[in-house]
Design an enzyme around this catalytic site. Sequence first.
Site, PDB file in Angstrom:
ATOM      1  N   ARG A 293      27.148   1.186 -40.268  1.00  6.62           N
ATOM      2  CA  ARG A 293      28.539   0.717 -40.386  1.00  6.62           C
ATOM      3  C   ARG A 293      29.129   0.321 -39.043  1.00  6.62           C
ATOM      4  O   ARG A 293      30.023  -0.515 -38.979  1.00  6.62           O
ATOM      5  CB  ARG A 293      29.389   1.793 -41.081  1.00  6.62           C
ATOM      6  CG  ARG A 293      29.128   1.839 -42.580  1.00  6.62           C
ATOM      7  CD  ARG A 293      29.805   3.014 -43.212  1.00  6.62           C
ATOM      8  NE  ARG A 293      28.956   4.190 -43.252  1.00  6.62           N
ATOM      9  CZ  ARG A 293      29.385   5.441 -43.230  1.00  6.62           C
ATOM     10  NH1 ARG A 293      30.665   5.682 -43.145  1.00  6.62           N
ATOM     11  NH2 ARG A 293      28.546   6.447 -43.282  1.00  6.62           N
TER      12      ARG A 293
ATOM     13  N   GLU B 200      23.442  18.320 -39.976  1.00  7.03           N
ATOM     14  CA  GLU B 200      23.698  19.618 -40.602  1.00  7.03           C
ATOM     15  C   GLU B 200      22.366  20.367 -40.814  1.00  7.03           C
ATOM     16  O   GLU B 200      22.257  21.555 -40.554  1.00  7.03           O
ATOM     17  CB  GLU B 200      24.421  19.399 -41.931  1.00  7.03           C
ATOM     18  CG  GLU B 200      25.113  20.643 -42.417  1.00  7.03           C
ATOM     19  CD  GLU B 200      25.957  20.372 -43.626  1.00  7.03           C
ATOM     20  OE1 GLU B 200      26.042  19.211 -44.069  1.00  7.03           O
ATOM     21  OE2 GLU B 200      26.533  21.348 -44.139  1.00  7.03           O
TER      22      GLU B 200
HETATM   23  O1  LIG Z   1      30.329  12.127 -36.163  1.00  9.98           O
HETATM   24  P1  LIG Z   1      29.093  12.284 -37.006  1.00  9.98           P
HETATM   25  O2  LIG Z   1      29.055  13.598 -37.719  1.00  9.98           O
HETATM   26  O3  LIG Z   1      27.842  12.002 -36.241  1.00  9.98           O
HETATM   27  O4  LIG Z   1      29.198  11.218 -38.187  1.00  9.98           O
HETATM   28  C1  LIG Z   1      29.611   9.900 -37.980  1.00  9.98           C
HETATM   29  C2  LIG Z   1      28.518   8.933 -38.302  1.00  9.98           C
HETATM   30  O5  LIG Z   1      28.152   9.039 -39.688  1.00  9.98           O
HETATM   31  C3  LIG Z   1      28.202   7.764 -40.297  1.00  9.98           C
HETATM   32  O6  LIG Z   1      26.989   7.087 -40.193  1.00  9.98           O
HETATM   33  P2  LIG Z   1      25.701   7.478 -41.048  1.00  9.98           P
HETATM   34  O7  LIG Z   1      24.762   8.276 -40.188  1.00  9.98           O
HETATM   35  O8  LIG Z   1      26.135   8.081 -42.355  1.00  9.98           O
HETATM   36  O9  LIG Z   1      24.992   6.076 -41.260  1.00  9.98           O
HETATM   37  P3  LIG Z   1      25.403   4.704 -42.006  1.00  9.98           P
HETATM   38  O10 LIG Z   1      26.404   4.013 -41.114  1.00  9.98           O
HETATM   39  O11 LIG Z   1      24.097   3.985 -42.046  1.00  9.98           O
HETATM   40  O12 LIG Z   1      25.970   5.022 -43.363  1.00  9.98           O
HETATM   41  C4  LIG Z   1      29.266   7.027 -39.483  1.00  9.98           C
HETATM   42  O13 LIG Z   1      29.169   5.618 -39.649  1.00  9.98           O
HETATM   43  C5  LIG Z   1      28.996   7.496 -38.087  1.00  9.98           C
HETATM   44  O14 LIG Z   1      27.971   6.738 -37.449  1.00  9.98           O
HETATM   45  N1  LIG Z   2      33.289  11.978 -44.339  1.00 15.88           N
HETATM   46  C1  LIG Z   2      32.642  10.887 -43.902  1.00 15.88           C
HETATM   47  N2  LIG Z   2      32.958   9.681 -44.415  1.00 15.88           N
HETATM   48  C2  LIG Z   2      32.313   8.568 -43.962  1.00 15.88           C
HETATM   49  N3  LIG Z   2      31.367   8.589 -43.043  1.00 15.88           N
HETATM   50  C3  LIG Z   2      31.040   9.773 -42.508  1.00 15.88           C
HETATM   51  N4  LIG Z   2      30.140  10.111 -41.550  1.00 15.88           N
HETATM   52  C4  LIG Z   2      30.184  11.441 -41.388  1.00 15.88           C
HETATM   53  N5  LIG Z   2      31.094  11.999 -42.197  1.00 15.88           N
HETATM   54  C5  LIG Z   2      31.641  10.965 -42.914  1.00 15.88           C
END
Ligand SMILES: O=P(O)(O)OC[C@H]1O[C@H](OP(=O)(O)OP(=O)(O)O)[C@H](O)[C@@H]1O
Ligand SMILES: Nc1ncnc2[nH]cnc12
Length: 182
Positions: free
Chosen positions: A69, A106
Amino acid sequence: MPAAALRGDALITRMHELIRDVPDFPSPGVGFKDITPLLADAKAFAGVVEEIASRVDGPVDLVAGTEARGFILAAPVAVALGAGFVPVRKHGKLPGPTAAEEYALEYGTATVEVHPFTVPRGARVLIVDDVLATGGTAGATIRLFEHCGAQVVGLSFLVELEFLHGRDVLAGHRVESLLAVS
Ligand SMILES: O=P(O)(O)OC[C@H]1O[C@H](OP(=O)(O)OP(=O)(O)O)[C@H](O)[C@@H]1O
Ligand SMILES: Nc1ncnc2[nH]cnc12
């Protein structure tokens, strides 16, 4: 003809309307912030890109977006700032050579990677992502660029989940978030 970007309170109000809360996704107990309706709204999407770019303090050489994202937001912010774009990818997606940094999830660990030959020593890097949760991803992304000899000049997020205290992990860095959820 580009859509007129929303600004100020109108942008924040629209962000509240458009970012969808999805309970128990992707796992029980997680309140997922879904930004897809915001991305589909031309004026709101233009507004968040403009707002992120406007909060930058000083020159930026590269804007980094974390898979997946983060890519969506970081690339237009890079164009708006006249900077280059660097994709930060999950393990195994970039052909080598790569620089890599592991971070805690986690359960278990994950790795982010970058092409170090796209990051000149001393480059001023802005990191952009949609959500700041625990800060694990952003913290690893900072370390990744610092190991390449670059300087992380700031981090910008659409949504900060304050109750997860991710900002504490990023102490010492300039952190901007457009919406804070407590
Ligand atoms: O602060 P954190 O606990 O590290 O979480 C935040 C991250 O989680 C989500 O990405 P995700 O790893 O879900 O990947 P995606 O963008 O491919 O859905 C979001 O876009 C951040 O990169
Ligand atoms: N609650 C949340 N919603 C969307 N992206 C995330 N990445 C980590 N936690 C999330």
